[in-house]
Design a protein around this motif. Structure first.
Motif, PDB file in Angstrom:
ATOM      1  N   THR A  11      -2.101   0.626  -5.567  1.00  0.00           N
ATOM      2  CA  THR A  11      -3.329   1.316  -5.962  1.00  0.00           C
ATOM      3  C   THR A  11      -3.900   2.054  -4.763  1.00  0.00           C
ATOM      4  O   THR A  11      -3.626   1.694  -3.615  1.00  0.00           O
ATOM      5  N   SER A  12      -4.694   3.052  -5.035  1.00  0.00           N
ATOM      6  CA  SER A  12      -5.289   3.816  -3.937  1.00  0.00           C
ATOM      7  C   SER A  12      -6.455   3.077  -3.301  1.00  0.00           C
ATOM      8  O   SER A  12      -6.870   3.423  -2.193  1.00  0.00           O
ATOM      9  N   THR A  13      -6.993   2.110  -3.995  1.00  0.00           N
ATOM     10  CA  THR A  13      -8.150   1.389  -3.462  1.00  0.00           C
ATOM     11  C   THR A  13      -7.700   0.516  -2.299  1.00  0.00           C
ATOM     12  O   THR A  13      -6.940  -0.431  -2.468  1.00  0.00           O
ATOM     13  N   ILE A  14      -8.197   0.854  -1.124  1.00  0.00           N
ATOM     14  CA  ILE A  14      -7.793   0.126   0.078  1.00  0.00           C
ATOM     15  C   ILE A  14      -8.130  -1.358  -0.064  1.00  0.00           C
ATOM     16  O   ILE A  14      -9.235  -1.710  -0.474  1.00  0.00           O
ATOM     17  N   GLU A  15      -7.150  -2.184   0.251  1.00  0.00           N
ATOM     18  CA  GLU A  15      -7.344  -3.632   0.429  1.00  0.00           C
ATOM     19  C   GLU A  15      -7.401  -4.466  -0.845  1.00  0.00           C
ATOM     20  O   GLU A  15      -7.344  -5.683  -0.779  1.00  0.00           O
ATOM     21  N   HIS A  40       0.859  -1.183   0.000  1.00  0.00           N
ATOM     22  CA  HIS A  40       0.000   0.000   0.000  1.00  0.00           C
ATOM     23  C   HIS A  40       0.901   1.240   0.000  1.00  0.00           C
ATOM     24  O   HIS A  40       2.090   1.148  -0.310  1.00  0.00           O
ATOM     25  N   TYR A  41       0.334   2.360   0.358  1.00  0.00           N
ATOM     26  CA  TYR A  41       1.028   3.636   0.159  1.00  0.00           C
ATOM     27  C   TYR A  41       1.960   4.010   1.308  1.00  0.00           C
ATOM     28  O   TYR A  41       2.381   5.135   1.424  1.00  0.00           O
ATOM     29  N   ARG A  42       2.209   3.057   2.224  1.00  0.00           N
ATOM     30  CA  ARG A  42       3.115   3.395   3.331  1.00  0.00           C
ATOM     31  C   ARG A  42       4.359   2.508   3.297  1.00  0.00           C
ATOM     32  O   ARG A  42       4.805   2.031   4.332  1.00  0.00           O
ATOM     33  N   CYS A  43       4.900   2.264   2.127  1.00  0.00           N
ATOM     34  CA  CYS A  43       5.936   1.231   2.024  1.00  0.00           C
ATOM     35  C   CYS A  43       7.246   1.695   1.401  1.00  0.00           C
ATOM     36  O   CYS A  43       8.028   0.877   0.925  1.00  0.00           O
ATOM     37  N   GLY A  48      -3.022  -1.565   5.788  1.00  0.00           N
ATOM     38  CA  GLY A  48      -3.319  -1.024   7.110  1.00  0.00           C
ATOM     39  C   GLY A  48      -4.323  -1.851   7.882  1.00  0.00           C
ATOM     40  O   GLY A  48      -4.844  -2.851   7.390  1.00  0.00           O
ATOM     41  N   ASP A  49      -4.591  -1.411   9.109  1.00  0.00           N
ATOM     42  CA  ASP A  49      -5.502  -2.164   9.985  1.00  0.00           C
ATOM     43  C   ASP A  49      -6.968  -1.901   9.657  1.00  0.00           C
ATOM     44  O   ASP A  49      -7.779  -2.823   9.589  1.00  0.00           O
ATOM     45  N   ALA A  50      -7.314  -0.650   9.419  1.00  0.00           N
ATOM     46  CA  ALA A  50      -8.728  -0.342   9.178  1.00  0.00           C
ATOM     47  C   ALA A  50      -9.228  -1.059   7.928  1.00  0.00           C
ATOM     48  O   ALA A  50     -10.359  -1.554   7.887  1.00  0.00           O
ATOM     49  N   GLY A  51      -8.372  -1.140   6.946  1.00  0.00           N
ATOM     50  CA  GLY A  51      -8.750  -1.772   5.683  1.00  0.00           C
ATOM     51  C   GLY A  51      -9.122  -3.230   5.813  1.00  0.00           C
ATOM     52  O   GLY A  51      -9.792  -3.788   4.926  1.00  0.00           O
ATOM     53  N   THR A  52      -8.716  -3.869   6.906  1.00  0.00           N
ATOM     54  CA  THR A  52      -9.028  -5.298   7.046  1.00  0.00           C
ATOM     55  C   THR A  52     -10.523  -5.529   7.217  1.00  0.00           C
ATOM     56  O   THR A  52     -10.988  -6.669   7.162  1.00  0.00           O
ATOM     57  N   ASN A  54      -0.477  -2.411  11.586  1.00  0.00           N
ATOM     58  CA  ASN A  54      -1.522  -1.867  12.454  1.00  0.00           C
ATOM     59  C   ASN A  54      -1.018  -0.602  13.145  1.00  0.00           C
ATOM     60  O   ASN A  54      -0.343  -0.664  14.166  1.00  0.00           O
ATOM     61  N   ASN A  55      -1.397   0.548  12.570  1.00  0.00           N
ATOM     62  CA  ASN A  55      -1.015   1.818  13.199  1.00  0.00           C
ATOM     63  C   ASN A  55      -2.171   2.375  14.033  1.00  0.00           C
ATOM     64  O   ASN A  55      -2.131   3.512  14.485  1.00  0.00           O
ATOM     65  N   LYS A  56      -3.195   1.553  14.167  1.00  0.00           N
ATOM     66  CA  LYS A  56      -4.347   1.856  15.041  1.00  0.00           C
ATOM     67  C   LYS A  56      -5.220   3.007  14.570  1.00  0.00           C
ATOM     68  O   LYS A  56      -6.059   3.502  15.314  1.00  0.00           O
ATOM     69  N   TRP A  57      -5.039   3.405  13.334  1.00  0.00           N
ATOM     70  CA  TRP A  57      -5.876   4.469  12.786  1.00  0.00           C
ATOM     71  C   TRP A  57      -6.329   4.129  11.377  1.00  0.00           C
ATOM     72  O   TRP A  57      -5.596   3.493  10.620  1.00  0.00           O
ATOM     73  N   GLY A  58      -7.516   4.560  11.035  1.00  0.00           N
ATOM     74  CA  GLY A  58      -7.962   4.621   9.653  1.00  0.00           C
ATOM     75  C   GLY A  58      -8.419   6.056   9.456  1.00  0.00           C
ATOM     76  O   GLY A  58      -9.491   6.444   9.932  1.00  0.00           O
TER      77      GLY A  58
HETATM   78  C1  LIG Z   1     -11.822   1.208  -0.897  1.00  0.00           C
HETATM   79  C2  LIG Z   1     -11.424   2.508  -0.293  1.00  0.00           C
HETATM   80  N1  LIG Z   1     -12.237   3.100   0.610  1.00  0.00           N
HETATM   81  C3  LIG Z   1     -11.871   4.283   1.162  1.00  0.00           C
HETATM   82  C4  LIG Z   1     -10.698   4.879   0.817  1.00  0.00           C
HETATM   83  C5  LIG Z   1     -10.301   6.218   1.455  1.00  0.00           C
HETATM   84  N2  LIG Z   1      -9.205   5.941   2.445  1.00  0.00           N
HETATM   85  C6  LIG Z   1      -7.914   6.116   2.127  1.00  0.00           C
HETATM   86  S1  LIG Z   1      -6.889   5.642   3.367  1.00  0.00           S
HETATM   87  C7  LIG Z   1      -8.165   5.204   4.352  1.00  0.00           C
HETATM   88  C8  LIG Z   1      -7.893   4.636   5.724  1.00  0.00           C
HETATM   89  C9  LIG Z   1      -7.073   3.397   5.680  1.00  0.00           C
HETATM   90  O1  LIG Z   1      -6.769   2.991   6.966  1.00  0.00           O
HETATM   91  P1  LIG Z   1      -5.834   1.726   7.238  1.00  0.00           P
HETATM   92  O2  LIG Z   1      -6.269   0.581   6.390  1.00  0.00           O
HETATM   93  O3  LIG Z   1      -5.772   1.496   8.675  1.00  0.00           O
HETATM   94  O4  LIG Z   1      -4.430   2.167   6.675  1.00  0.00           O
HETATM   95  P2  LIG Z   1      -3.537   3.405   7.151  1.00  0.00           P
HETATM   96  O5  LIG Z   1      -3.853   4.543   6.216  1.00  0.00           O
HETATM   97  O6  LIG Z   1      -3.870   3.708   8.558  1.00  0.00           O
HETATM   98  O7  LIG Z   1      -2.155   2.947   6.981  1.00  0.00           O
HETATM   99  C10 LIG Z   1      -9.387   5.447   3.722  1.00  0.00           C
HETATM  100  C11 LIG Z   1     -10.709   5.228   4.326  1.00  0.00           C
HETATM  101  C12 LIG Z   1      -9.898   4.242  -0.133  1.00  0.00           C
HETATM  102  N3  LIG Z   1      -8.740   4.764  -0.543  1.00  0.00           N
HETATM  103  N4  LIG Z   1     -10.266   3.056  -0.660  1.00  0.00           N
END
Ligand SMILES: Cc1ncc(C[n+]2csc(CCOP(=O)(O)OP(=O)(O)O)c2C)c(N)n1
Lengths: 336, 351
Positions: free
Chosen positions: A125-129, A75-78, A156-160, A187-191
C-alpha cells in the motif's frame, strides 16, 4: 587469482546466484525508469540500490501460500526481493503501464505495488508504515496455528516515526504472546527530501527494539554477503524461537525518491552492485566482461518483455465497479 | 429474553462454533472482563489487545489476509477516528488488488448517545462509516437482529462494520432466539459471567441456530400510509414511541428499520415513499453531510413526483460534541418530541 573455496564467505554458486539476481533486479528497475522517462507511465517508484539486502532476503524467505509459508509485508522498494522469488518482468511492466493484464492490481495502482496471494505477498500500500500493523495479524495467525511460516515486514527509515512502527514493537514483544515477526528497516537515510538527522535522535533505529527485549541487528545492506548471513540468522531465530527480531540495514537510494524528484542516478551514493562486482572479480569468480554480458542479456530480455506488453490494452472504463465487493456483488448505489 | 449484549455474545459463540471465527479481540475483550458491555464474556477465542486502535485494525487486516475470520472491537467509536486511513485500506484492499485479496472481517464498535456518556462516549459513526466504500455497514435495533446481523456479517466475505447502539446494550428483546431458554434468569445463569472470581467459570451455551438476517434488507416495523420514517439503531425505539403518540392523534406512520446502512434497501424505502408521499430520515449523527442527506438526494431524484411534502432529515445538531448534562444531550440529538413535531409538521405540509 581465484580465492580458495574454503575462504569464500558463501558457496561460489550462491555468490553468483546473488549477483545474477542483483543484476536482474537492477536492470528491471532501470527499465521502469526508462519507461517513465519515455512517457509510457505516469509515475515510478522502486528500489534500485537496495538489491544487496532484497535479493538475499528473497532467496532465504519461504515462498508459498498459507500460514506455513512466510508472509511478506513490503513497501514500494522491494522488486529485488520478489526478483529472487521469480517475479516476471512482463508483469512488472504491465503494472507500470497500467494495463488490464497487470496481475497485481489490474491497472489500478502504481508500480511496485504488488499483491501475490500464491506467494503470501500481501498488498503493498502507499500508506507509509501501515504494513507494520498488518504484519501483526499474519504473525498472530501463524502463531495461533503453530505454523512453520514467519512474517517479514519491511519499510523505510523515515516511516519509523509513525506510531505504526511502535505498534509492531509493542504487539510483537508481549510476554508469552511474542510474535514470529522479522521487522526490517531499509535505512536509506532519506524520507523524500528530509535526511536521517532531520527525523531521528536515536543512533540506530534497531536500538528501539532493545527496550522491548528484542534481539536487534544492524547490517551493511550494501553488502549482499553480510546481508545474507545476517538474514539467515535472523530468520532462523524468529522461526525457531517464535519471537520477533529487528534488523536495520543501511542501504543506498540510488535513483532518488521517485520520478517526482527526477529518478536520476545519484553518484554520491554507494552502488552495491559495483562494490559486489569488484569483490567477485577480486575473488576471481567472474570477469568484468562476464558482468557486462550478464547485464546486456538482462537488458535485452527486459526490453523485449516491455515491447511485448506495451501494446496491451488498459482496463475498460466500465470495470470501475468490479471488485468493490466479493463475488462482484453490485456496489453501485444507483442499482441497489 | 436476551439483552442485545447477550445476543451479540451468543452470535459470537455461534461464530466460533460454526462459522470458523478464529479470533475475537480488542481492548478488554478477553477474560476476565469480556468487554465493557459484556458482549464477549465466556467465549473461547477472545483476547485482550494492547490499548492501540490502529494495532487492532491492522491486526484484523492481517488475520483476514491469511483468510482466517476474525471479529475485532474498537471499545467505543469515539476512539476509532485515528484508524480512518486503515479503514480506508480495509475497504479498498479487494478493489485495489482487482479481486485478489478479500478481507472477511467484522469490526464492531459501540456508537451513539443515550447513556449520558459525555463528549467521548456519545459519538456517532454512521455518516463516516457510509463513506468507506468496500465496507458493509449494519446497525441493529433489537436483540434478535443483533444476533442475526452479526451472523450474516461474519459469513460475509467482505469487511463489515457492525455498529452497536450502546444505549440498547441492556435492552431485552421481544422475541426469543431459537434455542434461547424462556427464562431470563436461566439464560443469565448460563451465559453471564459471575461477579467476583471468574477464573473457573465457563459459559454453558444454549444450542443456537443460524438465524442470519440477510444484509441489505430493511424491515418495516410499523405499517402506515401518511408518512414514512426511515431510521436505524436506537432511534427505531425512539420513533416507535413517537409514532404511538401521533397515532393517537390519527396520524398513520410507516416505520422502516434500515438495519443495513450500506448497501441499503432502496426498494423497501422506495415502495413506502411511493405509498405515503412523505418521508423523514432520522438518525443521531451530526446533520451536515449526514448519510440521510444522500437518501434525501436519491428520494428527490427518483421519487420527486411521488412526493407530497419536502423530504426531511432529522439528525444530531452539527456540534463538536454532546454535553454531559441531560439538557445539553437532549437538545443535541433527536428525541421523541422532535420526532413527533417533525411528523406532525410533514403531514400538515401540502403540495
Ligand atoms: C502515511 C503517509 N504519509 C506520507 C506519505 C508520503 N510519502 C511517501 S514516501 C515518503 C517518505 C518515506 O520515507 P522512508 O520511510 O524513509 O522510505 P523511503 O521512501 O526512503 O524508502 C512520504 C513522506 C505516505 N505515502 N504515507
Amino acid at each position: 587469482m581465484s580465492k580458495s573455496k574454503s575462504t569464500l564467505p558463501l558457496e561460489k554458486a550462491k555468490l553468483l546466484e546473488i549477483h545474477d539476481l542483483m543484476v536482474k533486479a537492477r536492470v528491471l528497475e532501470e527499465r521502469l525508469i526508462t519507461i517513465y522517462k519515455s512517457g509510457d507511465a505516469f509515475f515510478w517508484i522502486g528500489g534500485p540500490g537496495e538489491e544487496a539486502l532484497g535479493v538475499p532476503l528473497g532467496l532465504l524467505a519461504k515462498r508459498g501460500q498459507g500460514h506455513n509459508y512466510d508472509y511478506l509485508h513490503l513497501h514500494y522498494r522491494c522488486s529485488h526481493i520478489l526478483t529472487s522469488y521469480g517475479l516476471e518482468a512482463k508483469n512488472v511492466f504491465r503494472q507500470m503501464m497500467n494495463k488490464k493484464t497487470d496481475p497485481f492490481t489490474g491497472g489500478r495502482n502504481f508500480s511496485n505495488h504488488y499483491a501475490i496471494p500464491e506467494w503470501n505477498v500481501v498488498p503493498v500500500t502507499s500508506t507509509i508504515e501501515t504494513q507494520y500493523l498488518t504484519a501483526i495479524g499474519t504473525a498472530h495467525a501463524q502463531k495461533r496455528e503453530k505454523a512453520k511460516g514467519i512474517t517479514i515486514v519491511t519499510g523505510g527509515d523515515a516511516g519509523t516515526a509513525e506510531g505504526d512502527f511502535a505498534s509492531s514493537l509493542v504487539w510483537a514483544s508481549r510476554k508469552g504472546a511474542e510474535l514470529p515477526l522479522l521487522i526490517i528497516v531499509q535505512n536509506n537515510k532519506w524520507g523524500i527530501s528530509t535526511n536521517y538527522e532531520g527525523q531521528h535522535g536515536e543512533v540506530n533505529i534497531a536500538d528501539r527494539g532493545k527496550g522491548f527485549n528484542m534481539k536487534t541487528m544492524v547490517v551493511n545492506g550494501n553488502d549482499p554477503v553480510e546481508s545474507y548471513i545476517a538474514l539467515e540468522k535472523a530468520m532462523a531465530y524468529v522461526r525457531k524461537h517464535q519471537k520477533p527480531l529487528i534488523l536495520e540495514a543501511h542501504v543506498s537510494r540510488l535513483y532518488g525518491h521517485s520520478s517526482a524528484d527526477g529518478a536520476n542516478l545519484r553518484k554520491d551514493e554507494e552502488d552495491c552492485l559495483v562494490t559486489f562486482e569488484d569483490q567477485l572479480q577480486q575473488w576471481g569468480l567472474i570477469s568484468e566482461d562476464e558482468c557486462k554480458e550478464l547485464r546486456l542479456n538482462y537488458e535485452k530480455e527486459t526490453r523485449m518483455a516491455m515491447e511485448e506488453v506495451r501494446g496491451e490494452d488498459g482496463p475498460e472504463a466500465n470495470t470501475i465497479w468490479d471488485h468493490v465487493y466479493a463475488d462482484n456483488e453490485n456496489a453501485d448505489w444507483r442499482n441497489f | 429474553m436476551a439483552s442485545m449484549a447477550q445476543a451479540i455474545r451468543m452470535a459470537l459463540h455461534y461464530g466460533e462454533k460454526h462459522l470458523d471465527v478464529k479470533d475475537i479481540f480488542g481492548e478488554d475483550v478477553g477474560a476476565p472482563l469480556g468487554g465493557v458491555f459484556t458482549c464477549t464474556q465466556g467465549l473461547e477465542t477472545t483476547w485482550n489487545t494492547p490499548l492501540d486502535e490502529r494495532g487492532i485494525i491492522g491486526c484484523a487486516m492481517g488475520v483476514a489476509l491469511t483468510g482466517d475470520r476474525c471479529v475485532a472491537e474498537i471499545q467505543f467509536c469515539d476512539y476509532i477516528f485515528n484508524t480512518i486511513d486503515l479503514l480506508k485500506l480495509v475497504g479498498n484492499t479487494y478493489w485495489s488488488t482487482n479481486g485478489l485479496f478479500n478481507l472477511p472481517l467484522v469490526i464492531m464498535t459501540p456508537v451513539g448517545a443515550g447513556i449520558h456518556g459525555s463528549i467521548y462516549h456519545s459519538h456517532s459513526f454512521d455518516a463516516i462509516a457510509t463513506r468507506l466504500p468496500g465496507f458493509k455497514v449494519v446497525m441493529p435495533s433489537n436483540a434478535k437482529d443483533a444476533y442475526g446481523l452479526l451472523l450474516a456479517a461474519i459469513k460475509d466475505p467482505n469487511p463489515v462494520l457492525y455498529l452497536k447502539p450502546k444505549a440498547l446494550m441492556r435492552v431485552k428483546g421481544k422475541e426469543l432466539l431459537a434455542g434461547e431458554p424462556e427464562s431470563d434468569r436461566e439464560l443469565k445463569a448460563m451465559i453471564d459471567a459471575p461477579v467476583g472470581d471468574r477464573s473457573k467459570w465457563k459459559a454453558n451455551w444454549p444450542e443456537l441456530e443460524d438465524e442470519s438476517v440477510e444484509l441489505g434488507k430493511a424491515k418495516t416495523v410499523i405499517e402506515g400510509d401518511q408518512v414514512t420514517v426511515v431510521t436505524y439503531g436506537r432511534h427505531v425505539l425512539e420513533c416507535e414511541v413517537a409514532i404511538k403518540e401521533v397515532q393517537s392523534q390519527g396520524v398513520s406512520v410507516e416505520l422502516i428499520d434500515l438495519r443495513t446502512l450500506y448497501p441499503y434497501d432502496w426498494p423497501c424505502i422506495q415502495k413506502s415513499i411511493e405509498k405515503t408521499g412523505r418521508v423523514i430520515f432520522v438518525n443521531e449523527d451530526t446533520e451536515v453531510t449526514n448519510f440521510a442527506e444522500h437518501l434525501v438526494y436519491r428520494t428527490t431524484q427518483e421519487l420527486f413526483y411521488h412526493l407530497l411534502a419536502r423530504p426531511r432529515v432529522l439528525a444530531g445538531k452539527n456540534l463538536p460534541g454532546i454535553g454531559l448534562s441531560p439538557a445539553l444531550e437532549y437538545a443535541s440529538v433527536p428525541m421523541k418530541a422532535d420526532i413527533v413535531n417533525e411528523i406532525l409538521d410533514v403531514v400538515k405540509e401540502l403540495p
